[in-house]
Design a protein around this motif. Structure first.
Motif, PDB file in Angstrom:
ATOM      1  N   ALA A   1       0.835  -1.202   0.000  1.00 25.57           N
ATOM      2  CA  ALA A   1       0.000   0.000   0.000  1.00 25.57           C
ATOM      3  C   ALA A   1       0.871   1.254   0.000  1.00 25.57           C
ATOM      4  O   ALA A   1       0.557   2.230  -0.694  1.00 25.57           O
ATOM      5  CB  ALA A   1      -0.941  -0.005   1.200  1.00 25.57           C
ATOM      6  N   LEU A   2       1.957   1.244   0.753  1.00 22.44           N
ATOM      7  CA  LEU A   2       2.878   2.383   0.739  1.00 22.44           C
ATOM      8  C   LEU A   2       3.471   2.564  -0.651  1.00 22.44           C
ATOM      9  O   LEU A   2       3.640   3.686  -1.128  1.00 22.44           O
ATOM     10  CB  LEU A   2       4.002   2.208   1.762  1.00 22.44           C
ATOM     11  CG  LEU A   2       3.628   2.358   3.230  1.00 22.44           C
ATOM     12  CD1 LEU A   2       4.873   2.166   4.100  1.00 22.44           C
ATOM     13  CD2 LEU A   2       2.973   3.692   3.516  1.00 22.44           C
ATOM     14  N   ARG A   3       3.781   1.462  -1.290  1.00 26.69           N
ATOM     15  CA  ARG A   3       4.338   1.515  -2.653  1.00 26.69           C
ATOM     16  C   ARG A   3       3.327   2.110  -3.627  1.00 26.69           C
ATOM     17  O   ARG A   3       3.696   2.807  -4.567  1.00 26.69           O
ATOM     18  CB  ARG A   3       4.750   0.112  -3.095  1.00 26.69           C
ATOM     19  CG  ARG A   3       5.414   0.038  -4.424  1.00 26.69           C
ATOM     20  CD  ARG A   3       6.796   0.721  -4.386  1.00 26.69           C
ATOM     21  NE  ARG A   3       7.426   0.581  -5.667  1.00 26.69           N
ATOM     22  CZ  ARG A   3       7.647   1.598  -6.489  1.00 26.69           C
ATOM     23  NH1 ARG A   3       7.309   2.814  -6.151  1.00 26.69           N
ATOM     24  NH2 ARG A   3       8.227   1.408  -7.648  1.00 26.69           N
ATOM     25  N   LEU A  56       1.509   4.539  -3.078  1.00 30.87           N
ATOM     26  CA  LEU A  56       1.595   5.997  -2.989  1.00 30.87           C
ATOM     27  C   LEU A  56       2.460   6.560  -4.108  1.00 30.87           C
ATOM     28  O   LEU A  56       2.226   7.673  -4.579  1.00 30.87           O
ATOM     29  CB  LEU A  56       2.134   6.431  -1.621  1.00 30.87           C
ATOM     30  CG  LEU A  56       1.232   6.186  -0.418  1.00 30.87           C
ATOM     31  CD1 LEU A  56       1.953   6.575   0.866  1.00 30.87           C
ATOM     32  CD2 LEU A  56      -0.088   6.918  -0.550  1.00 30.87           C
ATOM     33  N   ASP A  57       3.470   5.806  -4.545  1.00 32.37           N
ATOM     34  CA  ASP A  57       4.295   6.246  -5.678  1.00 32.37           C
ATOM     35  C   ASP A  57       3.443   6.406  -6.929  1.00 32.37           C
ATOM     36  O   ASP A  57       3.628   7.336  -7.712  1.00 32.37           O
ATOM     37  CB  ASP A  57       5.435   5.259  -5.949  1.00 32.37           C
ATOM     38  CG  ASP A  57       6.548   5.349  -4.927  1.00 32.37           C
ATOM     39  OD1 ASP A  57       6.759   6.446  -4.373  1.00 32.37           O
ATOM     40  OD2 ASP A  57       7.194   4.321  -4.682  1.00 32.37           O
ATOM     41  N   GLY A  58       2.517   5.473  -7.131  1.00 34.17           N
ATOM     42  CA  GLY A  58       1.622   5.554  -8.283  1.00 34.17           C
ATOM     43  C   GLY A  58       0.700   6.762  -8.189  1.00 34.17           C
ATOM     44  O   GLY A  58       0.449   7.450  -9.180  1.00 34.17           O
ATOM     45  N   LEU A  59       0.213   7.045  -6.987  1.00 32.81           N
ATOM     46  CA  LEU A  59      -0.622   8.228  -6.796  1.00 32.81           C
ATOM     47  C   LEU A  59       0.175   9.498  -7.067  1.00 32.81           C
ATOM     48  O   LEU A  59      -0.316  10.444  -7.686  1.00 32.81           O
ATOM     49  CB  LEU A  59      -1.184   8.250  -5.377  1.00 32.81           C
ATOM     50  CG  LEU A  59      -2.165   7.142  -5.037  1.00 32.81           C
ATOM     51  CD1 LEU A  59      -2.487   7.162  -3.552  1.00 32.81           C
ATOM     52  CD2 LEU A  59      -3.429   7.263  -5.858  1.00 32.81           C
ATOM     53  N   HIS A  60       1.422   9.487  -6.616  1.00 35.12           N
ATOM     54  CA  HIS A  60       2.297  10.628  -6.870  1.00 35.12           C
ATOM     55  C   HIS A  60       2.480  10.825  -8.375  1.00 35.12           C
ATOM     56  O   HIS A  60       2.401  11.957  -8.882  1.00 35.12           O
ATOM     57  CB  HIS A  60       3.651  10.415  -6.184  1.00 35.12           C
ATOM     58  CG  HIS A  60       4.624  11.514  -6.428  1.00 35.12           C
ATOM     59  ND1 HIS A  60       5.626  11.406  -7.357  1.00 35.12           N
ATOM     60  CD2 HIS A  60       4.737  12.747  -5.879  1.00 35.12           C
ATOM     61  CE1 HIS A  60       6.325  12.519  -7.367  1.00 35.12           C
ATOM     62  NE2 HIS A  60       5.803  13.349  -6.476  1.00 35.12           N
ATOM     63  N   ALA A  61       2.710   9.752  -9.102  1.00 31.58           N
ATOM     64  CA  ALA A  61       2.884   9.843 -10.559  1.00 31.58           C
ATOM     65  C   ALA A  61       1.615  10.383 -11.225  1.00 31.58           C
ATOM     66  O   ALA A  61       1.690  11.197 -12.152  1.00 31.58           O
ATOM     67  CB  ALA A  61       3.246   8.473 -11.134  1.00 31.58           C
ATOM     68  N   ASP A  62       0.450   9.950 -10.763  1.00 26.84           N
ATOM     69  CA  ASP A  62      -0.811  10.457 -11.307  1.00 26.84           C
ATOM     70  C   ASP A  62      -0.938  11.962 -11.070  1.00 26.84           C
ATOM     71  O   ASP A  62      -1.351  12.714 -11.961  1.00 26.84           O
ATOM     72  CB  ASP A  62      -2.010   9.757 -10.665  1.00 26.84           C
ATOM     73  CG  ASP A  62      -2.169   8.318 -11.108  1.00 26.84           C
ATOM     74  OD1 ASP A  62      -1.545   7.916 -12.114  1.00 26.84           O
ATOM     75  OD2 ASP A  62      -2.924   7.588 -10.446  1.00 26.84           O
ATOM     76  N   LEU A  63      -0.583  12.414  -9.874  1.00 28.76           N
ATOM     77  CA  LEU A  63      -0.675  13.838  -9.562  1.00 28.76           C
ATOM     78  C   LEU A  63       0.342  14.652 -10.355  1.00 28.76           C
ATOM     79  O   LEU A  63       0.061  15.781 -10.767  1.00 28.76           O
ATOM     80  CB  LEU A  63      -0.508  14.055  -8.058  1.00 28.76           C
ATOM     81  CG  LEU A  63      -1.651  13.486  -7.205  1.00 28.76           C
ATOM     82  CD1 LEU A  63      -1.270  13.489  -5.733  1.00 28.76           C
ATOM     83  CD2 LEU A  63      -2.935  14.248  -7.438  1.00 28.76           C
ATOM     84  N   PHE A  77       4.486   9.795   2.747  1.00 30.17           N
ATOM     85  CA  PHE A  77       3.619  10.924   2.408  1.00 30.17           C
ATOM     86  C   PHE A  77       4.426  12.207   2.256  1.00 30.17           C
ATOM     87  O   PHE A  77       4.194  12.983   1.326  1.00 30.17           O
ATOM     88  CB  PHE A  77       2.562  11.065   3.503  1.00 30.17           C
ATOM     89  CG  PHE A  77       1.202  11.449   3.003  1.00 30.17           C
ATOM     90  CD1 PHE A  77       0.461  10.588   2.208  1.00 30.17           C
ATOM     91  CD2 PHE A  77       0.655  12.669   3.351  1.00 30.17           C
ATOM     92  CE1 PHE A  77      -0.800  10.938   1.761  1.00 30.17           C
ATOM     93  CE2 PHE A  77      -0.608  13.035   2.911  1.00 30.17           C
ATOM     94  CZ  PHE A  77      -1.330  12.170   2.109  1.00 30.17           C
ATOM     95  N   GLU A  78       5.396  12.416   3.172  1.00 29.95           N
ATOM     96  CA  GLU A  78       6.235  13.611   3.110  1.00 29.95           C
ATOM     97  C   GLU A  78       7.193  13.547   1.925  1.00 29.95           C
ATOM     98  O   GLU A  78       7.376  14.531   1.209  1.00 29.95           O
ATOM     99  CB  GLU A  78       7.009  13.781   4.410  1.00 29.95           C
ATOM    100  CG  GLU A  78       6.133  14.187   5.573  1.00 29.95           C
ATOM    101  CD  GLU A  78       6.853  14.101   6.915  1.00 29.95           C
ATOM    102  OE1 GLU A  78       8.072  13.807   6.945  1.00 29.95           O
ATOM    103  OE2 GLU A  78       6.176  14.320   7.944  1.00 29.95           O
ATOM    104  N   SER A 105       0.705  15.495   0.960  1.00 31.74           N
ATOM    105  CA  SER A 105      -0.206  16.245   1.820  1.00 31.74           C
ATOM    106  C   SER A 105      -0.705  17.505   1.119  1.00 31.74           C
ATOM    107  O   SER A 105      -1.906  17.750   1.039  1.00 31.74           O
ATOM    108  CB  SER A 105       0.477  16.593   3.136  1.00 31.74           C
ATOM    109  OG  SER A 105      -0.451  17.207   4.003  1.00 31.74           O
ATOM    110  N   TYR A 106       0.209  18.295   0.602  1.00 35.56           N
ATOM    111  CA  TYR A 106      -0.170  19.524  -0.093  1.00 35.56           C
ATOM    112  C   TYR A 106      -1.050  19.212  -1.302  1.00 35.56           C
ATOM    113  O   TYR A 106      -2.080  19.842  -1.516  1.00 35.56           O
ATOM    114  CB  TYR A 106       1.073  20.308  -0.530  1.00 35.56           C
ATOM    115  CG  TYR A 106       0.743  21.423  -1.482  1.00 35.56           C
ATOM    116  CD1 TYR A 106       0.169  22.605  -1.013  1.00 35.56           C
ATOM    117  CD2 TYR A 106       0.965  21.280  -2.847  1.00 35.56           C
ATOM    118  CE1 TYR A 106      -0.158  23.630  -1.892  1.00 35.56           C
ATOM    119  CE2 TYR A 106       0.632  22.290  -3.731  1.00 35.56           C
ATOM    120  CZ  TYR A 106       0.069  23.463  -3.251  1.00 35.56           C
ATOM    121  OH  TYR A 106      -0.267  24.469  -4.129  1.00 35.56           O
TER     122      TYR A 106
END
Length: 124
Positions: A6-8, A10-17, A103-104, A109-110
């Protein structure tokens, strides 16, 4: 292991953003906006608005059928209706620290705050 997977994610979510930011600033593309699932489930009329915005003709009975399906996400019932803060408090300290670090690192967060998500109660 599922926690680390699940933490990993977050990388995909970051790439989407990151992709969303790029599309918004690239004049070759017409940014249409962001659709939050929470908004659609809280206000079924929003689904009709989305179809209208996309130029898709729908009948009211189709929207009603789509929005009256039984809940697929059972997380709330599985946890006895706990809030996000309650679930956060249930995590082990190492899980909270690992999540905060990820997350940081990804500056999520932002980004999520700008999309209308509030993480204040988690003290990130």
């Amino acid at each position: 292991m599922s926690f680390f997977a699940a933490l990993r994610a977050l990388d995909g979510l970051h790439a989407d953003l990151e992709a969303m930011s790029w599309i918004k600033t690239n004049t070759e593309y017409d940014w249409c906006g962001t659709i939050r699932f929470e908004d659609v489930t809280a206000n079924p009329a929003r689904l009709g608005q989305i179809f209208d915005d996309l130029g898709v003709r729908t009948q009211p009975d189709v929207i009603a059928a789509l929005t009256s399906l039984p809940a697929l996400n059972q997380h709330a019932s599985e946890t006895g209706g706990k809030t996000s803060a309650d679930k956060w408090a249930d995590w082990h300290q190492w899980q909270r620290e690992a999540f905060k670090m990820s997350f940081e690192k990804l500056e999520l967060s932002y980004r999520y705050n700008t999309l209308g998500y509030d993480f204040d109660e988690l003290n990130l």
